[in-house]
Design a protein around this motif. Structure first.
Motif, PDB file in Angstrom:
ATOM      1  N   LEU A 336       0.825  -1.207   0.000  1.00  0.00           N
ATOM      2  CA  LEU A 336       0.000   0.000   0.000  1.00  0.00           C
ATOM      3  C   LEU A 336       0.861   1.260   0.000  1.00  0.00           C
ATOM      4  CD1 LEU A 336      -2.706  -1.149   2.578  1.00  0.00           C
ATOM      5  CD2 LEU A 336      -3.145  -0.530   0.196  1.00  0.00           C
ATOM      6  N   ALA A 337       1.972   1.207   0.748  1.00  0.00           N
ATOM      7  CA  ALA A 337       2.848   2.378   0.847  1.00  0.00           C
ATOM      8  C   ALA A 337       3.692   2.580  -0.407  1.00  0.00           C
ATOM      9  CB  ALA A 337       3.752   2.236   2.069  1.00  0.00           C
ATOM     10  N   GLU A 338       4.141   1.477  -1.018  1.00  0.00           N
ATOM     11  CA  GLU A 338       5.093   1.583  -2.119  1.00  0.00           C
ATOM     12  C   GLU A 338       4.458   1.526  -3.502  1.00  0.00           C
ATOM     13  OE1 GLU A 338       8.010  -1.448  -1.504  1.00  0.00           O
ATOM     14  OE2 GLU A 338       8.909  -0.440   0.226  1.00  0.00           O
ATOM     15  N   ALA A 339       3.298   0.925  -3.611  1.00  0.00           N
ATOM     16  CA  ALA A 339       2.709   0.718  -4.934  1.00  0.00           C
ATOM     17  C   ALA A 339       1.354   1.389  -5.114  1.00  0.00           C
ATOM     18  CB  ALA A 339       2.582  -0.782  -5.220  1.00  0.00           C
ATOM     19  N   THR A 340       0.902   2.157  -4.131  1.00  0.00           N
ATOM     20  CA  THR A 340      -0.364   2.877  -4.269  1.00  0.00           C
ATOM     21  C   THR A 340      -0.197   4.281  -3.705  1.00  0.00           C
ATOM     22  OG1 THR A 340      -1.457   2.517  -2.116  1.00  0.00           O
ATOM     23  CG2 THR A 340      -1.479   0.674  -3.676  1.00  0.00           C
ATOM     24  N   ASP A 341      -1.163   5.124  -4.016  1.00  0.00           N
ATOM     25  CA  ASP A 341      -1.164   6.465  -3.422  1.00  0.00           C
ATOM     26  C   ASP A 341      -2.302   6.589  -2.404  1.00  0.00           C
ATOM     27  OD1 ASP A 341      -3.327   6.434  -5.107  1.00  0.00           O
ATOM     28  OD2 ASP A 341      -2.884   8.335  -6.099  1.00  0.00           O
ATOM     29  N   ALA A 342      -2.645   5.471  -1.778  1.00  0.00           N
ATOM     30  CA  ALA A 342      -3.731   5.472  -0.788  1.00  0.00           C
ATOM     31  C   ALA A 342      -3.382   6.384   0.382  1.00  0.00           C
ATOM     32  CB  ALA A 342      -3.985   4.054  -0.289  1.00  0.00           C
ATOM     33  N   PRO A 343      -4.291   7.246   0.805  1.00  0.00           N
ATOM     34  CA  PRO A 343      -4.058   8.074   1.988  1.00  0.00           C
ATOM     35  C   PRO A 343      -3.754   7.203   3.211  1.00  0.00           C
ATOM     36  CG  PRO A 343      -6.020   8.800   0.813  1.00  0.00           C
ATOM     37  CD  PRO A 343      -5.610   7.497   0.194  1.00  0.00           C
ATOM     38  N   HIS A 344      -3.029   7.764   4.142  1.00  0.00           N
ATOM     39  CA  HIS A 344      -2.600   7.010   5.319  1.00  0.00           C
ATOM     40  C   HIS A 344      -3.775   6.373   6.052  1.00  0.00           C
ATOM     41  CE1 HIS A 344      -0.426   6.003   8.997  1.00  0.00           C
ATOM     42  NE2 HIS A 344      -1.351   6.647   9.677  1.00  0.00           N
ATOM     43  N   GLU A 345      -4.853   7.153   6.269  1.00  0.00           N
ATOM     44  CA  GLU A 345      -5.971   6.625   7.054  1.00  0.00           C
ATOM     45  C   GLU A 345      -6.673   5.475   6.325  1.00  0.00           C
ATOM     46  OE1 GLU A 345      -7.410  10.598   5.250  1.00  0.00           O
ATOM     47  OE2 GLU A 345      -5.577   9.713   6.080  1.00  0.00           O
ATOM     48  N   VAL A 346      -6.704   5.510   4.984  1.00  0.00           N
ATOM     49  CA  VAL A 346      -7.322   4.429   4.227  1.00  0.00           C
ATOM     50  C   VAL A 346      -6.446   3.177   4.286  1.00  0.00           C
ATOM     51  CG1 VAL A 346      -8.157   3.690   1.968  1.00  0.00           C
ATOM     52  CG2 VAL A 346      -8.477   6.060   2.701  1.00  0.00           C
ATOM     53  N   ALA A 347      -5.130   3.385   4.128  1.00  0.00           N
ATOM     54  CA  ALA A 347      -4.203   2.256   4.204  1.00  0.00           C
ATOM     55  C   ALA A 347      -4.259   1.590   5.574  1.00  0.00           C
ATOM     56  CB  ALA A 347      -2.784   2.733   3.909  1.00  0.00           C
ATOM     57  N   GLU A 348      -4.331   2.391   6.621  1.00  0.00           N
ATOM     58  CA  GLU A 348      -4.428   1.831   7.967  1.00  0.00           C
ATOM     59  C   GLU A 348      -5.757   1.112   8.173  1.00  0.00           C
ATOM     60  OE1 GLU A 348      -1.878   2.160  10.817  1.00  0.00           O
ATOM     61  OE2 GLU A 348      -1.111   1.905   8.779  1.00  0.00           O
ATOM     62  N   ALA A 349      -6.816   1.643   7.566  1.00  0.00           N
ATOM     63  CA  ALA A 349      -8.129   1.000   7.682  1.00  0.00           C
ATOM     64  C   ALA A 349      -8.136  -0.365   7.007  1.00  0.00           C
ATOM     65  CB  ALA A 349      -9.211   1.888   7.070  1.00  0.00           C
ATOM     66  N   MET A 350      -7.297  -0.550   5.970  1.00  0.00           N
ATOM     67  CA  MET A 350      -7.209  -1.857   5.313  1.00  0.00           C
ATOM     68  C   MET A 350      -6.811  -2.942   6.305  1.00  0.00           C
ATOM     69  SD  MET A 350      -7.865  -1.990   1.969  1.00  0.00           S
ATOM     70  CE  MET A 350      -6.853  -3.288   1.241  1.00  0.00           C
TER      71      MET A 350
END
Length: 397
Positions: A336-350
């Protein structure tokens, strides 16, 4: 003074059903089943107290009057006879306030809030394995920081997490004992920690597989066995092992899997369940697993429970892999951190991580399900051998 000694030996040979006053608060309660009980009623600080003295005829009239007189004197002195008797009983049975007994009592009192730990016994294990064998017979009122230090010193620099959990559990047991009215040192665990000093143990993260290597491992899980299918769904969803292994068919509705709140680690006191967006690949895996379902569980074992965490770990170990099942959460988060531009809160929600403070969360009433749904599909594309291009979320900042 109220009249005393109203009852006679003759009357007691065949008393009718009901309550019969001997005077000064002493009563004989004759039950319909033929049994009878002596009861004393007193008033202490304006509060009425009632205590059973024993059964009749095993406790005769004269002895009942004698015992009643003693407890009336206690009440007259301003002390609660019920509590005084409890203190005497504890003093007479020192083994009843041993650390082992109080530990079991504390565990029973809080077992309902321990999620899976209550049945699996992990809450108790730091004490049953490392503390109770040495200190279990010690009266909890005698337990001090030196006892705790000497017991945990061998673990402090080698198994720091186990020692920390043991200290935490001991603190809970001491608070439980204090709530029962026992004279314990509530600071004993803090003092023991000060005596033990700073631990030299360096915590190690659970080994994780590089996200670029996950597709190769996923492709090797080709057999539709419960172990292979459970590992596939674990990788695809990024959930922890416990809710994955306990997934029930009735928790799945459409392309959403709702994990009960009490199954979510790190959400103590949570009242809301956690929704997992299921990719098309995840739904395919679930369909493949349905023939194995039993008693509502998607991944049952050969007995009455569910597939064990050790089963999943051993499968990877037999393959010669250093990574472990829990590490796939790290694989997903790194992707999520290296291959997407997902916002931090969305990535953490995953990963169902709780971010921000309680006030912020109270106003931000979303679990980012739609954003997570897109990411889940892209992650599934990756692990099944799809392209590894950067994922962009529409409207992402």
């Amino acid at each position: 003074m109220r009249a005393k000694n109203r009852l006679t030996a003759g009357f007691l040979k065949s008393p009718p059903v009901g309550k019969h006053c001997d005077g000064a608060g002493l009563w004989l309660v004759q039950r319909e089943d033929g049994g009878a009980q002596w009861v004393l009623r007193v008033t202490v600080h304006g509060r009425r107290r009632e205590m059973g003295l024993g059964g009749y005829p095993s406790l005769g009239l004269a002895e009942a009057r004698k015992i009643a007189g003693r407890w009336r004197d206690v009440a007259a002195a301003g002390r609660d006879p019920v509590k005084e008797r409890e203190k005497e009983e504890r003093a007479a049975r020192r083994e009843d306030i041993s650390l082992a007994i109080l530990t079991a009592d504390a565990f029973e009192a809080r077992k309902a809030e321990l999620k899976g730990d209550g049945t699996a016994g992990r809450w108790l294990s730091p004490l049953t394995l490392h503390v109770l064998p040495k200190l279990g017979k010690l009266p909890v009122t005698d337990l001090d920081q030196r006892d705790i230090r000497d017991t945990l010193a061998p673990l402090w620099h080698t198994k720091a997490d186990t020692a920390r959990k043991a200290l935490n559990r001991l603190s809970i047991v001491l608070k439980h004992a204090a709530a029962l009215g026992l004279d314990v040192d509530l600071q004993a665990t803090d003092k023991a920690k000060a005596l033990l000093g700073k631990s030299r143990h360096v915590a190690k993260n659970i080994p994780a597989m590089a996200w670029a290597d996950v597709p190769g491992f996923y492709a090797s899980l080709e057999e539709p066995t419960p172990t292979h299918l459970a590992l596939r769904l674990l990788i695809l969803t990024g959930v922890r092992s416990n809710p994955l292994r306990h997934i029930r068919l009735d928790q799945i509705e459409g392309d959403v899997w709702t994990v009960p709140a009490d199954a979510m680690k790190g959400r103590k006191g949570a009242t809301e369940a956690f929704r997992v967006a299921l990719s098309r690949e995840a739904l395919r895996v679930i369909d493949l697993a349905r023939p194995h379902a039993r008693n509502g569980f998607l991944f049952p074992n050969n007995q009455q429970g569910v597939i064990s965490d050790m089963t999943l770990s051993r499968h990877m170990e037999r393959r010669g892999l250093e990574a472990r099942p829990h590490g796939f959460r790290t694989s997903l988060r790194t992707w999520l951190a290296e291959a997407t531009d997902a916002p931090h809160e969305v990535a953490e929600a995953m990963l169902a991580h709780v971010v921000d403070g309680g006030v912020v969360r109270a106003y931000r009433r979303t679990d980012f399900l739609e954003q997570r749904r897109k990411l889940a599909e892209r992650w599934a594309d990756h692990v099944t051998g799809g392209a590894g291009q950067v994922v962009k979320l529409a409207g992402a900042r």
